[in-house]
Design a protein around this motif. Sequence first.
Motif, short mmCIF file in Angstrom:
data_model
loop_
_atom_site.label_atom_id
_atom_site.label_comp_id
_atom_site.label_asym_id
_atom_site.label_seq_id
_atom_site.Cartn_x
_atom_site.Cartn_y
_atom_site.Cartn_z
N ASP A 136 35.03 31.53 64.64
CA ASP A 136 35.05 33.03 63.20
C ASP A 136 36.49 32.60 62.39
O ASP A 136 37.92 32.26 62.58
CB ASP A 136 35.38 34.54 64.05
CG ASP A 136 35.26 35.86 63.16
OD1 ASP A 136 35.67 35.35 62.24
OD2 ASP A 136 34.46 36.38 64.10
N GLU A 137 36.75 33.35 61.32
CA GLU A 137 37.78 32.87 59.78
C GLU A 137 38.91 33.67 60.31
O GLU A 137 39.84 33.37 60.68
CB GLU A 137 37.56 33.46 58.46
CG GLU A 137 36.44 32.08 57.75
CD GLU A 137 35.82 32.78 56.97
OE1 GLU A 137 36.74 33.90 56.46
OE2 GLU A 137 35.30 31.69 56.59
N ASP A 138 38.38 34.74 61.74
CA ASP A 138 39.44 35.57 61.83
C ASP A 138 40.00 35.89 63.17
O ASP A 138 39.26 35.00 64.28
CB ASP A 138 38.80 37.23 61.85
CG ASP A 138 40.44 38.13 61.39
OD1 ASP A 138 41.13 38.76 61.02
OD2 ASP A 138 40.16 38.74 63.45
N MET A 139 41.40 35.81 63.49
CA MET A 139 41.59 35.60 64.82
C MET A 139 41.87 36.19 65.07
O MET A 139 41.41 36.25 66.57
CB MET A 139 43.09 34.56 64.52
CG MET A 139 43.95 35.22 66.01
SD MET A 139 43.58 32.96 66.47
CE MET A 139 44.66 32.11 65.68
N CYS A 176 39.44 29.21 61.20
CA CYS A 176 40.61 30.31 60.70
C CYS A 176 41.75 28.93 60.44
O CYS A 176 42.35 28.38 60.97
CB CYS A 176 40.43 30.47 62.52
SG CYS A 176 41.87 31.71 62.41
#
Length: 454
Positions: free
Chosen positions: A36-39, A89
């Motif tokens: 996912d791009e969001d941590m 990410c």
Amino acid sequence: MDITPQEVSETLAMVTGQNLDLRTITMGISLASCADEDMGRMCDKIYDRITHQAEHLVSVADDLAAEYGIPIANKRVSVTPVAQVAACCPDENLSPIACAMDRAARTLGIDFMGGFSALVQKGIGDADRRLIGSVPEALATTERVCSSLNIASTRAGINMDAVLLSAETILECARRTTDIDCYGAAKFVVFANMVEDSPFMAGAVHGTGEADAVINVGVSGPGVMAAALEQLPDDANLMEVAEAIKKTAFKITRAGELMSREASRRLGVEKGIVDLSLAPTPAAGDSVAKILEIIGVGECGGPGTTCALALLNDCVKKGGVMASSSVGGLSGAFIPVSEDAGMIRAVEDGSLSIEKLEAMTSVCSVGLDMIAIPGDTPVEAVAGIIADEMAIGVINTKTTAVRLIPAIGHREGDVLEFGGLFGSAPVMSVNRFAGSVLAHRGGRFPAPLNSLKN
């Protein structure tokens, strides 16, 4: 698999009198779906994926140990190398992922989790660089997470930039955990020819060629092997010694194969491999060094040690492969210093040096393992030790590894106390004539000629 009453009786005797156990049941879990791009979202996905997939791992392992009477020392999880999952990410610091893994480990009640890892044998990608930079903080702020790097392979050669980075990382891991005897470095290992299905820490990862979830089992049994060899007379020839080792390895691996099949069935995941490595513990009699001495070496590290270890390692493999159709992982004999009472004694007596251990790694599983070195060892010397061990693996087409513990604030002769399976580590002497050039040249040690197999 049909188990005879005689085999049951023999197995019970091995458990009660010779320290037979399964060293680990390790569930390998793919995290491919967690990228996912969001941590924050990625950490939540990783935690949920691990805790859902391995929800019953500990309870099933405990049930099996109770039903079959074979202790299971550790329950573990390995995951997809995190650098691969985190590539999308942009965050520079990837240690929150390690914290999510550690939280999952605590929730599940497992002992260790491996996979905060990267494969950089031919080059270092952006995610790999960020993961390596995050390792010291990740290991200092977690209890059960282990980290590994594959920095060399026979196909690719040795990534010398990664060798220096690994040396710097080892030293920083030790500095960040001086309050607990530099324990952070004990959870970090660098490899040549890393395998993708090992159940053993600190180097277990769930390889990209594996199923979504698998069960890998690591057997043990140095005490069983020692007891079998002690039955031989001193004038038994090496062919008779070899036969005794093979027969005993077969019996040990049969127990692992049975437990592996049952664990896989009850957990509803694919059966992976049985790793038949002889993994020692600090317990009296549960020592690979003792086996070598029973074979005939005066003291582990003395002349003849490499020959005896080569015989042991080869015959363990020959006996084990007949007991399971899925032998894998590392499968041989481990020679960790701190985890083997006989190795510790040999170091204290002066018969075993790092140089002799390096020679021994050319014929056995893994490599320089759980070795404490003086805390003021220069980074160039650490890098040189790593490079030497990687060369052994690359040239000989085998898995080798280095797990060093720089004992910050300690000098040669001091002892680090870890307790449990990690035991105690006497601080060993290091040859400091590494120079200041080789470690900083960088680039790549090219793949050897024997890499051209096609």
